[in-house]
Write a protein that holds these residues in place. Structure first.
Motif, PDB file in Angstrom:
ATOM      1  N   THR A 138     -12.941 -15.336 -99.468  1.00 26.40           N
ATOM      2  CA  THR A 138     -14.092 -14.449 -99.630  1.00 26.40           C
ATOM      3  C   THR A 138     -15.184 -15.124-100.454  1.00 26.40           C
ATOM      4  O   THR A 138     -16.377 -15.017-100.125  1.00 26.40           O
ATOM      5  N   ALA A 139     -14.784 -15.813-101.515  1.00 29.06           N
ATOM      6  CA  ALA A 139     -15.758 -16.503-102.356  1.00 29.06           C
ATOM      7  C   ALA A 139     -16.512 -17.562-101.559  1.00 29.06           C
ATOM      8  O   ALA A 139     -17.737 -17.702-101.681  1.00 29.06           O
ATOM      9  N   GLN A 140     -15.807 -18.317-100.712  1.00 29.03           N
ATOM     10  CA  GLN A 140     -16.456 -19.349 -99.909  1.00 29.03           C
ATOM     11  C   GLN A 140     -17.364 -18.726 -98.844  1.00 29.03           C
ATOM     12  O   GLN A 140     -18.421 -19.272 -98.526  1.00 29.03           O
ATOM     13  N   THR A 141     -16.942 -17.587 -98.320  1.00 23.08           N
ATOM     14  CA  THR A 141     -17.786 -16.881 -97.344  1.00 23.08           C
ATOM     15  C   THR A 141     -19.109 -16.458 -97.969  1.00 23.08           C
ATOM     16  O   THR A 141     -20.158 -16.464 -97.302  1.00 23.08           O
ATOM     17  N   LEU A 142     -19.074 -16.147 -99.247  1.00 21.95           N
ATOM     18  CA  LEU A 142     -20.282 -15.720 -99.964  1.00 21.95           C
ATOM     19  C   LEU A 142     -21.103 -16.904-100.478  1.00 21.95           C
ATOM     20  O   LEU A 142     -22.080 -16.704-101.194  1.00 21.95           O
ATOM     21  N   GLY A 143     -20.687 -18.118-100.101  1.00 21.20           N
ATOM     22  CA  GLY A 143     -21.473 -19.296-100.442  1.00 21.20           C
ATOM     23  C   GLY A 143     -20.947 -20.141-101.580  1.00 21.20           C
ATOM     24  O   GLY A 143     -21.599 -21.118-101.980  1.00 21.20           O
ATOM     25  N   ALA A 144     -19.792 -19.803-102.112  1.00 25.79           N
ATOM     26  CA  ALA A 144     -19.239 -20.592-103.210  1.00 25.79           C
ATOM     27  C   ALA A 144     -18.678 -21.914-102.693  1.00 25.79           C
ATOM     28  O   ALA A 144     -18.176 -21.995-101.565  1.00 25.79           O
ATOM     29  N   TRP A 147     -14.805 -25.691-105.498  1.00 18.94           N
ATOM     30  CA  TRP A 147     -14.472 -25.601-106.913  1.00 18.94           C
ATOM     31  C   TRP A 147     -14.849 -24.237-107.481  1.00 18.94           C
ATOM     32  O   TRP A 147     -14.148 -23.690-108.328  1.00 18.94           O
ATOM     33  N   GLN A 148     -15.968 -23.684-107.006  1.00 18.55           N
ATOM     34  CA  GLN A 148     -16.361 -22.350-107.459  1.00 18.55           C
ATOM     35  C   GLN A 148     -15.379 -21.293-106.970  1.00 18.55           C
ATOM     36  O   GLN A 148     -15.068 -20.338-107.692  1.00 18.55           O
ATOM     37  N   ALA A 149     -14.877 -21.474-105.757  1.00 18.85           N
ATOM     38  CA  ALA A 149     -13.883 -20.546-105.222  1.00 18.85           C
ATOM     39  C   ALA A 149     -12.585 -20.626-106.038  1.00 18.85           C
ATOM     40  O   ALA A 149     -11.950 -19.596-106.313  1.00 18.85           O
ATOM     41  N   LEU A 150     -12.220 -21.843-106.439  1.00 17.26           N
ATOM     42  CA  LEU A 150     -11.025 -22.016-107.262  1.00 17.26           C
ATOM     43  C   LEU A 150     -11.224 -21.365-108.630  1.00 17.26           C
ATOM     44  O   LEU A 150     -10.310 -20.723-109.165  1.00 17.26           O
TER      45      LEU A 150
END
Length: 236
Positions: A138-144, A147-150
């Motif tokens: 979900t975090a990557q889908t929102l553009g993260a 590393w930000q997703a982790l």
């Protein structure tokens, strides 16, 4: 203080409270050394073990399965083995003898850190591996970024990581083998509550040893209560 084991739990608890209330310098120093060494080693082990656990849980690389088995196996490593290895390294004839770390609080911290890094890594690995994979997705889908997703995942797991840290502290504050072998149980210098308990037991002063043990439990309870109280405030 009685020199026998003929005392009730209430009497032992009263003796432990009396030790704390009287602020005996030697007891206070041993209590402080126990908390200081355990907290320092917990912090260092967390800094090393959490990234290692995340790496094993989220990355595939040659030898990963062997590394995971090795880490989990080392969680059962006897304290005397860690003590013997580091004693050989820190002794005057050892490769690190020039630093004169043996029988110092620093040696105890290093030994306890090595002892529990596998434990922190194994607990973190389990925590991350069992986390909902949709958090990172979900975090990557929102553009993260990756590393930000982790980082988002670790934030969601923050209370579990606090639990890992508290469990590690509990393991260390009651540790004896490494503290005794690398610290030497020097009065007013490296004596901890656990080494004091071992000393008083060997002298036959079971009542004092029991009271010191209850004092150690009271200190561990205090640290856990502080962590329980502070977690919601520091980790909203």
């Amino acid at each position: 203080m009685h020199n026998s084991f003929d005392m009730s739990l209430a009497q032992a608890l009263a003796a432990a409270v009396d030790l704390l209330w009287s602020c005996d310098p030697q007891v206070m120093h041993a209590a402080w050394m126990s908390v200081y060494v355990a907290l320092s080693a917990t912090g260092l082990a967390t800094l090393a073990g959490v990234p290692l656990g995340v790496l094993l849980a989220r990355r595939q690389f040659p030898g990963r399965n062997a590394a995971e088995i090795g880490v989990k196996t080392l969680t059962a490593m006897p304290t005397v083995v860690v003590g013997l290895v580091l004693y050989a390294l820190f002794s005057r004839s050892g490769p690190l003898g020039v630093f004169e770390l043996l029988y110092t609080p620093a040696a105890m911290i290093v030994g306890q850190t090595f002892l529990v890094v596998p434990l922190v890594a194994a607990l973190t690995l389990t925590l991350v591996a069992e986390a909902d994979p949709r958090i990172e997705a979900t975090a990557q889908t929102l553009g993260a970024s990756r590393w930000q997703a982790l980082a988002t995942l670790l934030y969601e797991l923050r209370y579990g990581l606090v639990g890992v840290t508290v469990a590690t502290f509990g393991r260390l504050v009651s540790e004896l083998g490494v503290a005794l072998m690398l610290g030497g149980n020097i009065r007013g210098a490296t004596r901890t509550l656990t080494t004091a308990i071992a000393l008083e037991t060997s002298k036959g002063d079971f009542a004092l040893a029991f009271a010191l043990g209850l004092l150690l439990l009271l200190l561990a309870l205090g640290v856990n209560l502080v962590a329980w109280w502070a977690s919601p405030k520091l980790l909203p």
